[in-house]
Design a protein around this motif. Sequence first.
Motif, PDB file in Angstrom:
ATOM      1  N   ILE A 240       6.494  -1.625  -8.553  1.00 14.38           N
ATOM      2  CA  ILE A 240       7.171  -2.846  -8.103  1.00 14.38           C
ATOM      3  C   ILE A 240       8.494  -3.029  -8.836  1.00 14.38           C
ATOM      4  CG2 ILE A 240       7.019  -5.375  -8.167  1.00 14.38           C
ATOM      5  CD1 ILE A 240       4.071  -5.086  -7.397  1.00 14.38           C
ATOM      6  N   THR A 241       8.536  -2.631 -10.105  1.00 20.91           N
ATOM      7  CA  THR A 241       9.802  -2.690 -10.841  1.00 20.91           C
ATOM      8  C   THR A 241      10.850  -1.800 -10.168  1.00 20.91           C
ATOM      9  OG1 THR A 241       8.653  -3.108 -12.931  1.00 20.91           O
ATOM     10  CG2 THR A 241      10.906  -2.280 -13.073  1.00 20.91           C
ATOM     11  N   ALA A 242      10.451  -0.580  -9.809  1.00 21.06           N
ATOM     12  CA  ALA A 242      11.381   0.341  -9.143  1.00 21.06           C
ATOM     13  C   ALA A 242      11.817  -0.191  -7.789  1.00 21.06           C
ATOM     14  CB  ALA A 242      10.718   1.713  -8.975  1.00 21.06           C
ATOM     15  N   ILE A 243      10.890  -0.746  -7.034  1.00 18.51           N
ATOM     16  CA  ILE A 243      11.204  -1.291  -5.703  1.00 18.51           C
ATOM     17  C   ILE A 243      12.171  -2.456  -5.823  1.00 18.51           C
ATOM     18  CG2 ILE A 243      10.221  -2.506  -3.716  1.00 18.51           C
ATOM     19  CD1 ILE A 243       7.608  -0.879  -4.270  1.00 18.51           C
ATOM     20  N   THR A 244      11.942  -3.319  -6.781  1.00 16.51           N
ATOM     21  CA  THR A 244      12.805  -4.485  -6.982  1.00 16.51           C
ATOM     22  C   THR A 244      14.200  -4.062  -7.423  1.00 16.51           C
ATOM     23  OG1 THR A 244      10.869  -5.810  -7.614  1.00 16.51           O
ATOM     24  CG2 THR A 244      13.035  -6.679  -8.191  1.00 16.51           C
ATOM     25  N   GLU A 245      14.256  -3.115  -8.355  1.00  9.90           N
ATOM     26  CA  GLU A 245      15.553  -2.643  -8.840  1.00  9.90           C
ATOM     27  C   GLU A 245      16.350  -1.959  -7.741  1.00  9.90           C
ATOM     28  OE1 GLU A 245      14.648  -0.168 -12.176  1.00  9.90           O
ATOM     29  OE2 GLU A 245      14.377  -1.856 -13.575  1.00  9.90           O
ATOM     30  N   ALA A 246      15.651  -1.322  -6.807  1.00  4.54           N
ATOM     31  CA  ALA A 246      16.331  -0.637  -5.697  1.00  4.54           C
ATOM     32  C   ALA A 246      16.711  -1.600  -4.578  1.00  4.54           C
ATOM     33  CB  ALA A 246      15.444   0.477  -5.152  1.00  4.54           C
ATOM     34  N   GLY A 247      16.214  -2.826  -4.652  1.00  6.68           N
ATOM     35  CA  GLY A 247      16.525  -3.815  -3.625  1.00  6.68           C
ATOM     36  C   GLY A 247      15.886  -3.522  -2.286  1.00  6.68           C
ATOM     37  N   ARG A 248      14.794  -2.785  -2.283  1.00  5.71           N
ATOM     38  CA  ARG A 248      14.144  -2.412  -1.024  1.00  5.71           C
ATOM     39  C   ARG A 248      13.297  -3.564  -0.488  1.00  5.71           C
ATOM     40  NH1 ARG A 248      14.044   3.408  -0.330  1.00  5.71           N
ATOM     41  NH2 ARG A 248      12.525   3.077   1.355  1.00  5.71           N
ATOM     42  N   THR A 249      13.382  -3.758   0.833  1.00 10.14           N
ATOM     43  CA  THR A 249      12.628  -4.831   1.485  1.00 10.14           C
ATOM     44  C   THR A 249      11.710  -4.308   2.584  1.00 10.14           C
ATOM     45  OG1 THR A 249      14.436  -5.201   3.063  1.00 10.14           O
ATOM     46  CG2 THR A 249      14.444  -6.526   1.027  1.00 10.14           C
ATOM     47  N   ASP A 250      11.626  -2.982   2.725  1.00 11.37           N
ATOM     48  CA  ASP A 250      10.824  -2.405   3.817  1.00 11.37           C
ATOM     49  C   ASP A 250       9.326  -2.360   3.498  1.00 11.37           C
ATOM     50  OD1 ASP A 250      11.953  -0.685   1.876  1.00 11.37           O
ATOM     51  OD2 ASP A 250      11.288   1.091   2.963  1.00 11.37           O
ATOM     52  N   ILE A 251       8.960  -2.377   2.245  1.00 16.12           N
ATOM     53  CA  ILE A 251       7.554  -2.249   1.844  1.00 16.12           C
ATOM     54  C   ILE A 251       6.852  -3.593   1.990  1.00 16.12           C
ATOM     55  CG2 ILE A 251       6.002  -1.693  -0.080  1.00 16.12           C
ATOM     56  CD1 ILE A 251       8.427   0.112  -1.067  1.00 16.12           C
ATOM     57  N   LYS A 252       5.746  -3.583   2.734  1.00 10.54           N
ATOM     58  CA  LYS A 252       5.052  -4.827   3.057  1.00 10.54           C
ATOM     59  C   LYS A 252       3.659  -4.931   2.442  1.00 10.54           C
ATOM     60  CE  LYS A 252       8.512  -6.131   5.519  1.00 10.54           C
ATOM     61  NZ  LYS A 252       9.434  -7.133   4.916  1.00 10.54           N
ATOM     62  N   ALA A 253       3.200  -3.866   1.793  1.00 12.71           N
ATOM     63  CA  ALA A 253       1.879  -3.909   1.156  1.00 12.71           C
ATOM     64  C   ALA A 253       1.828  -2.884   0.034  1.00 12.71           C
ATOM     65  CB  ALA A 253       0.773  -3.638   2.168  1.00 12.71           C
ATOM     66  N   ILE A 254       1.314  -3.301  -1.110  1.00 16.24           N
ATOM     67  CA  ILE A 254       1.087  -2.377  -2.219  1.00 16.24           C
ATOM     68  C   ILE A 254      -0.200  -2.801  -2.914  1.00 16.24           C
ATOM     69  CG2 ILE A 254       2.625  -3.724  -3.712  1.00 16.24           C
ATOM     70  CD1 ILE A 254       3.159  -1.090  -5.257  1.00 16.24           C
ATOM     71  N   THR A 255      -1.071  -1.837  -3.114  1.00 17.67           N
ATOM     72  CA  THR A 255      -2.341  -2.152  -3.757  1.00 17.67           C
ATOM     73  C   THR A 255      -2.284  -1.781  -5.239  1.00 17.67           C
ATOM     74  OG1 THR A 255      -3.207   0.011  -3.099  1.00 17.67           O
ATOM     75  CG2 THR A 255      -3.675  -1.863  -1.641  1.00 17.67           C
ATOM     76  N   GLY A 256      -3.383  -2.002  -5.918  1.00 18.40           N
ATOM     77  CA  GLY A 256      -3.547  -1.623  -7.308  1.00 18.40           C
ATOM     78  C   GLY A 256      -5.036  -1.472  -7.551  1.00 18.40           C
ATOM     79  N   GLU A 270       5.726 -16.077  -6.082  1.00 20.81           N
ATOM     80  CA  GLU A 270       6.309 -16.170  -4.735  1.00 20.81           C
ATOM     81  C   GLU A 270       7.417 -15.149  -4.508  1.00 20.81           C
ATOM     82  OE1 GLU A 270       5.918 -18.025  -1.865  1.00 20.81           O
ATOM     83  OE2 GLU A 270       3.968 -18.603  -2.673  1.00 20.81           O
ATOM     84  N   GLN A 271       8.127 -14.762  -5.564  1.00 27.44           N
ATOM     85  CA  GLN A 271       9.249 -13.844  -5.363  1.00 27.44           C
ATOM     86  C   GLN A 271       8.788 -12.448  -4.919  1.00 27.44           C
ATOM     87  OE1 GLN A 271      11.495 -12.234  -8.735  1.00 27.44           O
ATOM     88  NE2 GLN A 271       9.974 -13.119 -10.140  1.00 27.44           N
ATOM     89  N   PHE A 272       7.505 -12.138  -5.141  1.00 30.58           N
ATOM     90  CA  PHE A 272       6.978 -10.829  -4.746  1.00 30.58           C
ATOM     91  C   PHE A 272       6.092 -10.913  -3.499  1.00 30.58           C
ATOM     92  CE2 PHE A 272       7.469 -10.549  -9.434  1.00 30.58           C
ATOM     93  CZ  PHE A 272       8.476  -9.595  -9.461  1.00 30.58           C
ATOM     94  N   LYS A 273       6.049 -12.071  -2.886  1.00 25.77           N
ATOM     95  CA  LYS A 273       5.137 -12.285  -1.769  1.00 25.77           C
ATOM     96  C   LYS A 273       5.373 -11.310  -0.621  1.00 25.77           C
ATOM     97  CE  LYS A 273       3.355 -15.910   1.265  1.00 25.77           C
ATOM     98  NZ  LYS A 273       3.449 -17.346   1.643  1.00 25.77           N
ATOM     99  N   ASP A 274       6.637 -11.026  -0.309  1.00 21.47           N
ATOM    100  CA  ASP A 274       6.951 -10.141   0.826  1.00 21.47           C
ATOM    101  C   ASP A 274       6.511  -8.698   0.588  1.00 21.47           C
ATOM    102  OD1 ASP A 274       8.019 -12.266   2.190  1.00 21.47           O
ATOM    103  OD2 ASP A 274      10.103 -11.827   1.637  1.00 21.47           O
ATOM    104  N   LEU A 275       6.281  -8.327  -0.678  1.00 22.65           N
ATOM    105  CA  LEU A 275       5.782  -6.982  -0.986  1.00 22.65           C
ATOM    106  C   LEU A 275       4.291  -6.843  -0.703  1.00 22.65           C
ATOM    107  CD1 LEU A 275       7.515  -5.976  -4.346  1.00 22.65           C
ATOM    108  CD2 LEU A 275       7.737  -4.827  -2.147  1.00 22.65           C
ATOM    109  N   GLY A 276       3.628  -7.967  -0.526  1.00 23.46           N
ATOM    110  CA  GLY A 276       2.194  -7.937  -0.242  1.00 23.46           C
ATOM    111  C   GLY A 276       1.359  -7.296  -1.336  1.00 23.46           C
ATOM    112  N   PRO A 277       1.602  -7.615  -2.622  1.00 25.16           N
ATOM    113  CA  PRO A 277       0.819  -6.976  -3.687  1.00 25.16           C
ATOM    114  C   PRO A 277      -0.638  -7.444  -3.686  1.00 25.16           C
ATOM    115  CG  PRO A 277       2.157  -8.747  -4.590  1.00 25.16           C
ATOM    116  CD  PRO A 277       2.550  -8.609  -3.147  1.00 25.16           C
ATOM    117  N   ALA A 278      -1.525  -6.529  -3.983  1.00 22.72           N
ATOM    118  CA  ALA A 278      -2.955  -6.840  -4.056  1.00 22.72           C
ATOM    119  C   ALA A 278      -3.608  -5.864  -5.028  1.00 22.72           C
ATOM    120  CB  ALA A 278      -3.609  -6.744  -2.680  1.00 22.72           C
TER     121      ALA A 278
END
Length: 330
Positions: A240-256, A270-278
Amino acid sequence: MKNMKRIIALLLAVVMLFALAACTPKQEQKPDDDQQQGDEPKTVKVGIAAPDVTHGWVAGVAYYAEKYCKDNNLEYKITTSADAAAMTANLQDLMTWGATVIVSWPQWTGMETALQEVIDAGIPVVNFDVDVNCEGIYKVTGDNYDMGYQSAKYITEIVGDGANIVVMDVPSSGSVCELRKEGFYAYLNENNYDQTNIFEVQLDSFARDDGLAVMADILEQHPQIDAVFSMDDETSIGSITAITEAGRTDIKAITGGGGCQEYFRIIADEQFKDLGPASALYSPSMVQDAIKTAIDLMNGGTADPVVVIPTTIVSSANVADYLDENNTVY
């Protein structure tokens, strides 16, 4: 006159009987031996044999083990080991200390003899998370297969069929990632999911730095990514750090996977809501179930040889239920 003498004699006899009864010492009524034993609580001394802390999840296990013992006023001792030889020595120390139950978490082969010796001494042993081939040993664990299965369900419900999905594999974890991948693909196959755009990458470890570095490379190579099947919370934090630093908005779900409070706070943010982290819950708090099982066995209870804790997906919808502000360890 004769009748009067008889009445007086009877009265004297009655008086003598009462006098004898009063003078005779009463026998002390002793409770039944079984009842006495049942009323006496058994001493509980919890011995915990854990590996050295090399990952946040391991620290989390120690945190929850200690918390359970303190919350329940249990005497306990935690030992940490760098290898099988050290853990063998620590198990001996725990027996000498007087442990009445032991929860072990060996990370190496060759622990059978040491653990069997503990069991043969009449001390219940519950293994946490791993298998050891001993007679009479018990195990409490999470469900790696179901973690992958539920992660696939979560991802595909968000991104739909045929999506670009990155699978972040850590071969050095052995059966951990193997089972999680197996469950992931099993769900996809059961639902006839189009896997054309799924690709795998390999990481050296679950460390967040590895997650960050590998994800940064992936983002450079792939202009469109819909979801990330990350199998560990710390890997996800780095990704998520890499995705945020790259400014990417295409990723809609990431698990852990795991039960990391830092990652839970990201899920709730809320700032990470669009990434769909779970996160597929494989919480270090399971060690508390291992301790409870060991104590139940010590008290004559029964347990299944293997107790599997079901998987729960923690997302923005329910993460509030899993936040623990007192846990600053993991």
